[in-house]
Design a protein around this motif. Structure first.
Motif, PDB file in Angstrom:
ATOM      1  N   GLU A  34       0.847  -1.193   0.000  1.00  0.00           N
ATOM      2  CA  GLU A  34       0.000   0.000   0.000  1.00  0.00           C
ATOM      3  C   GLU A  34       0.879   1.239   0.000  1.00  0.00           C
ATOM      4  N   ASP A  35       0.545   2.205  -0.867  1.00  0.00           N
ATOM      5  CA  ASP A  35       1.248   3.481  -0.855  1.00  0.00           C
ATOM      6  C   ASP A  35       0.687   4.333   0.282  1.00  0.00           C
ATOM      7  N   GLN A  37       0.937   7.569   1.096  1.00  0.00           N
ATOM      8  CA  GLN A  37       0.401   8.897   0.802  1.00  0.00           C
ATOM      9  C   GLN A  37      -0.980   8.835   0.162  1.00  0.00           C
ATOM     10  N   THR A  38      -1.180   7.918  -0.780  1.00  0.00           N
ATOM     11  CA  THR A  38      -2.449   7.895  -1.529  1.00  0.00           C
ATOM     12  C   THR A  38      -3.401   6.809  -1.049  1.00  0.00           C
ATOM     13  N   GLY A  39      -2.895   5.838  -0.323  1.00  0.00           N
ATOM     14  CA  GLY A  39      -3.734   4.723   0.090  1.00  0.00           C
ATOM     15  C   GLY A  39      -3.944   3.684  -0.990  1.00  0.00           C
ATOM     16  N   TRP A  40      -3.267   3.878  -2.120  1.00  0.00           N
ATOM     17  CA  TRP A  40      -3.411   2.923  -3.237  1.00  0.00           C
ATOM     18  C   TRP A  40      -2.807   1.579  -2.822  1.00  0.00           C
ATOM     19  N   LYS A  66      -1.025   1.765 -11.452  1.00  0.00           N
ATOM     20  CA  LYS A  66      -0.488   3.083 -11.161  1.00  0.00           C
ATOM     21  C   LYS A  66       0.976   2.953 -10.801  1.00  0.00           C
ATOM     22  N   PHE A  68       4.576   4.308  -8.981  1.00  0.00           N
ATOM     23  CA  PHE A  68       5.077   5.031  -7.808  1.00  0.00           C
ATOM     24  C   PHE A  68       6.599   4.945  -7.802  1.00  0.00           C
TER      25      PHE A  68
END
Length: 285
Positions: A34-35, A37-40, A66, A68
């Motif tokens: 999980e990223d 900052q974005t929650g992706w 996406k 990163f």
């Protein structure tokens, strides 16, 4: 002994973040992260270099992808991690032997082709010879040419004009006593130009396909195809592969050829004849 004043609050890792410190994890394909900052949240699809930076592509459960920057800022099972690029696979070792079993010659310079040639009946013969003996023939400067059949072998010999520096080796399919090929070869050997500098040899197989060990196709022996049926189409039918068109035949041969790796995957009757031709056209005068 009891410490009446308690433990030193600064003695441990008092600066550690609530989730703990990050650890390095290799961004292997399929790893779900999980990223922060974005929650992706997504699975690693690939890692590539873009604009001088490593980028990791994450695919979410909907199939959207996406990119990163690779590095810190990711969570794995709720714990912080630093994604690092997978290590490149080590370069394969330089082979010491060619597919024919000969000692490999590393970085051999290109050699001007000899006047001598090896002739084979068709494309499949040429492709099989190239796969097993190609490296050796390039070192020796020997070119393999296709005859597109041997019906006019005598005329081919006369046109080639063999000589001491221009030897001619010929590989013939289905060269067995009493066959059409046997009669053609006997007539070709009687051509005056063929007496000293031409060597015609053959294998007993209906087609060069049979020169491949049947075990590679799951057989102990090559099947017998009834007369009146196209032999190659019949073989493909026995294998359960598409066999209706010439394109099917081409694809079937591609699969058979792809199963061949080294000289051990060929039958001795074919191996010996090709080696004999190579020795003949490369023998010093």
């Amino acid at each position: 002994m009891n410490d009446r004043y308690g433990t030193d609050v600064l003695a441990g890792d008092w600066k550690a973040p609530p989730r703990g410190r990050s650890r390095e994890v290799t961004a292997e394909r399929g790893l779900v992260v999980e990223d922060v900052q974005t929650g992706w949240c997504g699975a690693v699809v690939t890692v590539e270099k873009a604009g001088g930076l490593h980028v990791v592509h994450l695919e979410d459960r909907r199939g959207k992808t996406k990119a990163f920057p690779l590095g810190p800022g990711f969570l794995l099972d709720g714990q912080p991690v630093v994604l690092v690029a997978p290590k490149a696979a080590p370069a394969p070792a330089t082979p010491t032997r060619t597919a024919s079993g000969s000692r490999a010659v590393a970085a051999a310079p290109a050699r001007v082709a000899l006047g001598s040639r090896i002739f084979v009946e068709g494309r499949h013969d040429a492709e099989l010879v190239e796969k097993i003996w190609g490296d050796d023939l390039r070192v020796e400067g020997v070119v393999v040419e296709m005859l597109d059949g041997v019906d006019d072998l005598g005329a081919v010999i006369r046109d080639f004009r063999p000589g001491p520096q221009r030897r001619m080796g010929v590989l013939v399919d289905h060269l067995v006593p009493g066959s059409k090929e046997d009669r053609i070869v006997q007539a070709a050997r009687a051509v005056p130009e063929a007496r000293e500098h031409v060597l015609i040899v053959g294998h007993p197989f209906v087609d060069v396909w049979q020169g491949v060990q049947p075990r590679l196709l799951g057989w102990t022996e090559w099947p017998v195809i009834p007369r009146g049926m196209s032999w190659k189409h019949g073989i493909l039918a026995e294998l359960g592969w598409p066999h209706a068109t010439q394109a099917d035949v081409a694809q079937g041969w591609k699969r058979i050829l792809g199963s061949v790796r080294t000289f051990t995957d060929l039958r001795p009757e074919l191996l010996g004849r090709v080696e004999e031709l190579i020795d003949f056209v490369t023998e010093p005068v």
